[in-house]
Design a protein around this motif. Structure first.
Motif, mmCIF file in Angstrom:
data_model
loop_
_atom_site.group_PDB
_atom_site.id
_atom_site.type_symbol
_atom_site.label_atom_id
_atom_site.label_comp_id
_atom_site.label_asym_id
_atom_site.label_seq_id
_atom_site.Cartn_x
_atom_site.Cartn_y
_atom_site.Cartn_z
ATOM 1 N N GLU A 1 0.803 -1.218 0.000
ATOM 2 C CA GLU A 1 0.000 0.000 0.000
ATOM 3 C C GLU A 1 0.841 1.276 0.000
ATOM 4 O OE1 GLU A 1 0.273 -1.563 4.265
ATOM 5 O OE2 GLU A 1 -0.291 -2.409 2.324
ATOM 6 N N THR B 1 -6.669 -1.172 1.301
ATOM 7 C CA THR B 1 -7.019 -0.376 0.134
ATOM 8 C C THR B 1 -7.990 0.708 0.593
ATOM 9 O OG1 THR B 1 -8.999 -1.637 -0.481
ATOM 10 C CG2 THR B 1 -6.866 -2.483 -1.268
ATOM 11 N N PRO C 1 -6.244 -7.022 2.489
ATOM 12 C CA PRO C 1 -5.249 -6.021 2.094
ATOM 13 C C PRO C 1 -5.761 -4.641 2.453
ATOM 14 C CG PRO C 1 -6.526 -6.715 0.192
ATOM 15 C CD PRO C 1 -6.973 -7.586 1.340
ATOM 16 N N ARG D 1 -2.644 -2.662 -10.130
ATOM 17 C CA ARG D 1 -2.602 -1.275 -9.649
ATOM 18 C C ARG D 1 -4.010 -0.733 -9.368
ATOM 19 N NH1 ARG D 1 2.512 0.725 -11.122
ATOM 20 N NH2 ARG D 1 3.877 -1.093 -11.147
ATOM 21 N N GLN D 2 -5.001 -1.171 -10.117
ATOM 22 C CA GLN D 2 -6.346 -0.669 -9.913
ATOM 23 C C GLN D 2 -6.942 -1.169 -8.593
ATOM 24 O OE1 GLN D 2 -7.787 1.631 -11.933
ATOM 25 N NE2 GLN D 2 -5.783 1.594 -12.963
ATOM 26 N N ARG D 3 -6.679 -2.442 -8.273
ATOM 27 C CA ARG D 3 -7.212 -3.014 -7.039
ATOM 28 C C ARG D 3 -6.348 -2.680 -5.836
ATOM 29 N NH1 ARG D 3 -8.494 -9.239 -8.244
ATOM 30 N NH2 ARG D 3 -9.619 -9.033 -6.277
ATOM 31 N N GLY D 4 -5.078 -2.375 -6.077
ATOM 32 C CA GLY D 4 -4.203 -1.969 -4.996
ATOM 33 C C GLY D 4 -3.473 -3.112 -4.311
ATOM 34 N N TYR D 5 -3.553 -4.330 -4.862
ATOM 35 C CA TYR D 5 -2.833 -5.471 -4.274
ATOM 36 C C TYR D 5 -2.699 -6.588 -5.295
ATOM 37 C CZ TYR D 5 -7.586 -7.327 -3.649
ATOM 38 O OH TYR D 5 -8.874 -7.751 -3.853
ATOM 39 N N GLY E 1 0.742 3.212 -5.197
ATOM 40 C CA GLY E 1 0.221 4.438 -5.788
ATOM 41 C C GLY E 1 1.296 5.398 -6.276
ATOM 42 N N THR F 1 -11.020 -0.923 2.031
ATOM 43 C CA THR F 1 -10.967 -1.733 3.251
ATOM 44 C C THR F 1 -10.536 -0.932 4.481
ATOM 45 O OG1 THR F 1 -8.671 -2.440 2.860
ATOM 46 C CG2 THR F 1 -10.439 -3.819 1.942
ATOM 47 N N GLU F 2 -10.055 0.290 4.300
ATOM 48 C CA GLU F 2 -9.664 1.096 5.460
ATOM 49 C C GLU F 2 -10.878 1.316 6.366
ATOM 50 O OE1 GLU F 2 -7.273 5.194 6.612
ATOM 51 O OE2 GLU F 2 -7.622 4.682 4.512
#
Length: 311
Positions: free
Chosen positions: A75, A200, A198, A307-311, A79, A203-204
């Motif tokens: 994370e 993202t 993960p 990259r779009q999903r972040g994991y 980005g 999910t924060e």
């Protein structure tokens, strides 16, 4: 051709990794210059990387083929707009084994109420018989490599395991749910809840006050995933009220966890210092070198981050 492989990981010991990386490079028949200082960035082929590294601008690395992360979490780098080459996260048997051992150990600690036995050393005979595992539902949020491995290990011990992920998954022996309705069901079943999502934007603060309210009274929570998955204020309020029976936390928004943080002194919180699944140099080095070998053979890299999903 001799490759130039930059080791860029401020908080990771070069002395610890060097012999293992050199060993696996030799095993793979790869000639390489390897180290934390290799000269011009324009001549670097691969970066073995931790997001805490001083390397934050990847634009000078014009020959770079891939960034190979030493951590499962990405994370802090995913980005970065200057990173235009493949980014591979760490998926390693040693890391997975460590996570399974930590999660299973603490689930059994809650299930068997070992804390009760440790607290009662006064000589008073107070038998407290736990239910069998088959009567203790466990929910795992996150069914990636780590979450799936933990869910399967718990199911093998006869716990009824529910797994939830944002997209539909299938894990043998685990009741798999997805989507908002699935999350509600997964939370409602959880006498013990394990967070392995993960981190993202989606999910924060996943475990916020409304979601905590959906947990059974007295639920116990394990978080070896990411600190910001939890709304800390909401969790502390639920611990104070007794709605959450106990929380064992291995990851935090700020690490090391500040000495004045209320988690340290809360009677219903156990703090472990980010040890649930440490990257181990011997096994992680083989994963790194396997990906370099694949890159040099023209094969797709393993564990490339979306990259779009972040994991």
């Amino acid at each position: 051709m001799t490759l130039n492989i930059l080791f860029a990981a401020n908080e990771t010991g070069w002395a610890e990794y060097e012999p293992h990386l050199r060993h696996w490079l030799a095993e793979a028949g790869i000639e390489a210059q390897l180290g934390p200082d290799l000269g011009p960035p324009s001549e670097i082929d691969y970066i073995v990387y931790a997001p805490s590294s001083e390397v934050q601008d990847f634009r000078p690395y014009s020959r770079l083929k891939a960034v190979l992360n030493l951590w499962a979490g990405v994370e802090d780098v995913v980005g970065n707009p200057t990173l235009q080459v493949p980014l591979a996260r760490m998926v390693d048997n040693g890391l997975t084994e460590g996570m399974v051992e930590w999660v299973v150990g603490h689930v059994l600690r809650y299930h068997l109420d070992i804390d009760h036995a440790l607290a009662n050393q006064s000589g008073e005979w107070l038998p407290k018989v736990p239910p069998l595992a088959r009567n203790r539902p466990v929910t795992v949020l996150g069914l990636g490599a780590l979450g799936s491995a933990c869910a399967k290990a718990l199911a093998a011990l006869n716990f009824p395991v529910t797994g939830w992920s944002r997209s539909a998954k299938s894990v043998a022996g685990v009741s798999c749910l997805s989507g908002p309705e699935g999350l509600e069901q997964a939370l409602a079943r959880a006498q013990i809840l394990v967070l392995l999502l993960p981190l993202t934007p989606g999910t924060e603060n996943m475990l916020n006050a409304p979601h905590i309210d959906q947990l059974p009274e007295g639920c116990c929570i394990l978080n070896p995933g990411r600190g910001p998955l939890i709304d800390d204020t909401a969790l502390l309020e639920a611990l104070d009220s007794g709605h959450v029976g106990h929380a064992t936390l291995d990851v935090f928004r700020t690490e090391p966890l500040p000495a004045e943080h209320p988690y340290w002194s809360h009677p219903r919180v156990t703090v472990t210092p980010h040890i649930a699944s440490a990257t181990r140099a011997e096994t992680a080095s083989k994963v790194i070198v396997d990906n370099i070998r694949r890159g040099e053979q023209g094969k797709p890299f393993l564990h490339v981050v979306d990259r779009q999903r972040g994991y």
